[in-house]
Design a protein around this motif. Sequence first.
Motif, PDB file in Angstrom:
ATOM      1  N   THR A   3      89.849  94.594  -4.729  1.00 29.49           N
ATOM      2  CA  THR A   3      91.195  94.045  -4.645  1.00 29.49           C
ATOM      3  C   THR A   3      91.658  94.181  -3.202  1.00 29.49           C
ATOM      4  OG1 THR A   3      91.638  94.744  -6.888  1.00 29.49           O
ATOM      5  CG2 THR A   3      93.545  94.230  -5.536  1.00 29.49           C
ATOM      6  N   SER A 113      94.843  78.750  -8.561  1.00 27.33           N
ATOM      7  CA  SER A 113      94.879  80.199  -8.758  1.00 27.33           C
ATOM      8  C   SER A 113      93.706  80.948  -8.139  1.00 27.33           C
ATOM      9  CB  SER A 113      94.926  80.514 -10.256  1.00 27.33           C
ATOM     10  OG  SER A 113      93.759  80.022 -10.883  1.00 27.33           O
ATOM     11  N   SER A 127      95.370  84.839  -9.024  1.00 31.81           N
ATOM     12  CA  SER A 127      96.260  84.558 -10.151  1.00 31.81           C
ATOM     13  C   SER A 127      97.316  85.634 -10.388  1.00 31.81           C
ATOM     14  CB  SER A 127      95.451  84.326 -11.434  1.00 31.81           C
ATOM     15  OG  SER A 127      94.689  85.473 -11.742  1.00 31.81           O
ATOM     16  N   THR A 128      97.057  86.861  -9.949  1.00 32.73           N
ATOM     17  CA  THR A 128      98.031  87.948 -10.141  1.00 32.73           C
ATOM     18  C   THR A 128      98.903  88.165  -8.907  1.00 32.73           C
ATOM     19  OG1 THR A 128      96.496  89.627  -9.328  1.00 32.73           O
ATOM     20  CG2 THR A 128      96.451  89.153 -11.701  1.00 32.73           C
ATOM     21  N   ASN A 178     101.660  82.869  -4.542  1.00 21.96           N
ATOM     22  CA  ASN A 178     100.640  83.797  -5.038  1.00 21.96           C
ATOM     23  C   ASN A 178      99.684  84.256  -3.939  1.00 21.96           C
ATOM     24  OD1 ASN A 178      99.028  81.538  -4.691  1.00 21.96           O
ATOM     25  ND2 ASN A 178      98.417  81.341  -6.831  1.00 21.96           N
TER      26      ASN A 178
END
Length: 196
Positions: A3, A113, A127-128, A178
Motif C-alpha cells: 500500500t 479505479s 478504489s479505496t 481517488n
Amino acid sequence: MSTQIFPPIKPNLQVSLLGKSSVEIAKFFALTPVEVQACDVAIFTVSAIDGISPENIEIWQTVRELYIPSLILITDLSNGEVDFDDMSAIAGRILDDVITPFLVLHDDTGNPSALIDLDTLLLSDYSTGTRVERESDPEHKVLVFEFRKEFLEKLEEFGPTGFQDGLSFPAIPFIAQNGLGSFEIANLLNNLPSRG
C-alpha cells in the motif's frame, strides 16, 4: 502486495502547468508552477470534457522546439462520456503521438479505479483512495496484450530516456478524488533530471 501513497515531487524540479485543472493539480502535488521557459517539465492537462485549448496547442509547439519533457494528464474522466483511451488518441492527433504506459480499469459502476502498467503488468488499485499494487489477473493480461505490444514498440523506438529527452510524451490518467495516476505521475517527474 503493498500500500503506497504517491511520493513527494522533488523540490528542485521546475514544473510548468498548463490547462484547465492546473490549479487543482498544483495543489494536489504541492507544486509551485513556473513559466514554460524556466521549466524542467511541462504538464499539459487535457480534459475529457473540454479537450485542450488553442492557446495550449500553441504552447505545445514552443515546448517541442525547446525539447522540454512533456507529460499529458487526462482529467475529467469520471463522467463516462469519453474514456482515457479515446482522449489519449485525441491528444495524440492534436499535439503529437503520445504513449500510454498505463491503461485504466473500471469498477462495477463504470468509474476509473485502477491502472495496469503495460511494462510490468502490475495493477495499481486506487478504489479505496489509497494505492494498492498487486499482480494483475490473467484476464487483464489478455485484455491488454495488443496495447502492451504497441507500447513496448514505442518504448523501443524512443529508448528508455525518450520522455526525459523530450522525444516521447506519456499520457497519464489523473483523478484527484481517488488519487488515480498520482503515484505514476510522481514517479515520472521524480526520474527527470533538473535542467537548471
